[in-house]
Scaffold this motif. Structure first.
Motif, PDB file in Angstrom:
ATOM      1  N   ASP A  50      23.495  41.129  56.675  1.00  0.00           N
ATOM      2  CA  ASP A  50      25.761  41.613  56.657  1.00  0.00           C
ATOM      3  C   ASP A  50      26.604  41.416  56.258  1.00  0.00           C
ATOM      4  N   VAL A  51      25.993  42.048  54.837  1.00  0.00           N
ATOM      5  CA  VAL A  51      26.763  42.020  53.593  1.00  0.00           C
ATOM      6  C   VAL A  51      27.648  43.599  53.621  1.00  0.00           C
ATOM      7  N   GLU A  52      28.998  43.351  52.910  1.00  0.00           N
ATOM      8  CA  GLU A  52      29.905  44.121  52.622  1.00  0.00           C
ATOM      9  C   GLU A  52      30.191  44.054  50.809  1.00  0.00           C
ATOM     10  N   HIS A  53      29.788  45.004  50.146  1.00  0.00           N
ATOM     11  CA  HIS A  53      29.007  44.532  48.711  1.00  0.00           C
ATOM     12  C   HIS A  53      30.489  44.995  48.056  1.00  0.00           C
ATOM     13  N   PHE A  54      31.871  44.304  48.693  1.00  0.00           N
ATOM     14  CA  PHE A  54      33.305  44.398  47.964  1.00  0.00           C
ATOM     15  C   PHE A  54      34.223  43.250  47.987  1.00  0.00           C
ATOM     16  N   GLY A  55      34.875  42.703  47.169  1.00  0.00           N
ATOM     17  CA  GLY A  55      35.772  41.756  48.215  1.00  0.00           C
ATOM     18  C   GLY A  55      35.670  40.149  47.562  1.00  0.00           C
ATOM     19  N   TRP A  56      35.129  40.412  46.835  1.00  0.00           N
ATOM     20  CA  TRP A  56      34.990  38.854  46.297  1.00  0.00           C
ATOM     21  C   TRP A  56      35.190  39.009  44.252  1.00  0.00           C
ATOM     22  N   MET A  57      35.415  37.318  44.516  1.00  0.00           N
ATOM     23  CA  MET A  57      36.315  37.199  42.834  1.00  0.00           C
ATOM     24  C   MET A  57      34.956  37.789  41.421  1.00  0.00           C
ATOM     25  N   GLY A  58      35.397  39.009  41.120  1.00  0.00           N
ATOM     26  CA  GLY A  58      34.559  39.657  39.867  1.00  0.00           C
ATOM     27  C   GLY A  58      34.584  39.015  38.295  1.00  0.00           C
ATOM     28  N   THR A  59      35.650  38.184  38.690  1.00  0.00           N
ATOM     29  CA  THR A  59      36.079  37.298  36.731  1.00  0.00           C
ATOM     30  C   THR A  59      36.189  36.168  36.325  1.00  0.00           C
ATOM     31  N   LEU A  60      36.490  34.949  35.936  1.00  0.00           N
ATOM     32  CA  LEU A  60      37.235  33.996  36.098  1.00  0.00           C
ATOM     33  C   LEU A  60      38.024  34.266  37.198  1.00  0.00           C
ATOM     34  N   ALA A  61      39.267  32.850  36.935  1.00  0.00           N
ATOM     35  CA  ALA A  61      39.583  32.808  37.860  1.00  0.00           C
ATOM     36  C   ALA A  61      41.704  32.393  37.167  1.00  0.00           C
ATOM     37  N   PRO A  62      42.521  31.918  37.245  1.00  0.00           N
ATOM     38  CA  PRO A  62      43.195  31.959  36.631  1.00  0.00           C
ATOM     39  C   PRO A  62      43.770  29.991  36.044  1.00  0.00           C
ATOM     40  N   LEU A  63      42.609  28.895  36.992  1.00  0.00           N
ATOM     41  CA  LEU A  63      42.889  27.932  36.823  1.00  0.00           C
ATOM     42  C   LEU A  63      41.158  27.987  36.104  1.00  0.00           C
ATOM     43  N   ASP A  64      40.436  28.984  36.165  1.00  0.00           N
ATOM     44  CA  ASP A  64      39.015  28.241  34.852  1.00  0.00           C
ATOM     45  C   ASP A  64      39.577  28.905  33.849  1.00  0.00           C
ATOM     46  N   ILE A  65      40.258  30.038  33.520  1.00  0.00           N
ATOM     47  CA  ILE A  65      40.700  30.156  32.370  1.00  0.00           C
ATOM     48  C   ILE A  65      41.450  29.169  31.411  1.00  0.00           C
ATOM     49  N   ALA A  66      42.447  28.392  32.272  1.00  0.00           N
ATOM     50  CA  ALA A  66      42.913  27.017  31.806  1.00  0.00           C
ATOM     51  C   ALA A  66      42.190  26.157  31.122  1.00  0.00           C
ATOM     52  N   VAL A  67      40.881  25.611  32.183  1.00  0.00           N
ATOM     53  CA  VAL A  67      40.143  25.020  31.049  1.00  0.00           C
ATOM     54  C   VAL A  67      38.938  25.384  30.077  1.00  0.00           C
ATOM     55  N   LEU A  68      39.153  26.331  30.284  1.00  0.00           N
ATOM     56  CA  LEU A  68      37.963  27.395  28.890  1.00  0.00           C
ATOM     57  C   LEU A  68      39.124  27.347  27.588  1.00  0.00           C
TER      58      LEU A  68
END
Length: 220
Positions: A50-68
């Motif tokens: 029972d899954v809706e195929h929208f609404g999730w994180m589609g990219t790295l997030a700000p804290l991840d970008i900062a670490v990289l």
């Protein structure tokens, strides 16, 4: 992450200042925008189907970008033009949350529909505080939107005909609201705040509006 262990599920709490959500870091156990004011899409249910195929994180997030960026350096060549980031107006495949990494230009977040909208141009601070992982810009009821990575300046925002809130940042912003009971907050900077009747304007510094110069607190 500090505060993510609530004693029941290891790492499963949203942590101090609710920073452990995937809109702020994809390393979180908490899917998407867990604390959205209108809930989350279906993610499987008891059968896992029972899954809706929208609404999730589609990219790295700000804290991840900062670490990289800390490890590998900052990409200063990505999105250097005048870019427009458009908020979706429907829940469908292709509607997801994304972090904005934008290296230059005069940029904007826009929405043209009738839903109540929040657009916040303040970037992630990377501190243990509200806004440490960014702030979500969204149209109410839509499971998708934007957060802004640390070091990014998005200058402008415009909204549709709902009751909208538009927040600027420390730069020079143009915030434009159409019909509806809107709230425009310029914060610091020499800002242009425009809206139709019913709009409340406020600014921490001098602002220019369609009715002339104002000083804080702004007239309504």
């Amino acid at each position: 992450m500090r505060g993510s262990d609530d004693g029941s599920v290891i790492g499963g709490a949203t942590a101090d200042y609710d920073l452990s959500q995937q809109v702020f870091t994809i390393m979180s156990y908490n899917d998407g925008w867990t604390l959205s004011p209108y809930g989350q899409p279906k993610s499987g249910g008891l059968t896992g189907t029972d899954v809706e195929h929208f609404g999730w994180m589609g990219t790295l997030a700000p804290l991840d970008i900062a670490v990289l960026q800390d490890k590998y350096g900052v990409n200063e060549d990505h999105a250097t033009g005048d870019d427009t980031y458009v908020l979706k107006d429907e829940n469908a495949p292709g509607t997801f949350y994304a972090a904005i990494w934008d290296a230059g230009g005069i940029d904007q977040i826009t929405y043209g529909g009738a839903r109540d909208t929040m657009i916040d141009l303040r970037a992630a601070t990377l501190e243990y505080e509200e806004g440490g992982g960014g702030r979500v810009s969204y149209a109410y009821g839509i499971h998708g939107g934007y957060v802004i990575a640390n070091g990014v300046t998005i200058e402008n925002a415009s909204s549709g005909s709902g009751a909208d809130t538009l927040n600027g940042n420390g730069g020079t912003n143009v915030l434009s609201a159409n019909a509806g009971a809107d709230v425009l907050n310029g914060f610091d900077g020499d800002d242009l705040l425009t809206g139709e009747r019913g709009t409340t304007r406020s600014a921490a510094a001098r602002a220019r509006t369609n009715s002339g110069s104002i000083t804080s607190p702004a007239p309504t």
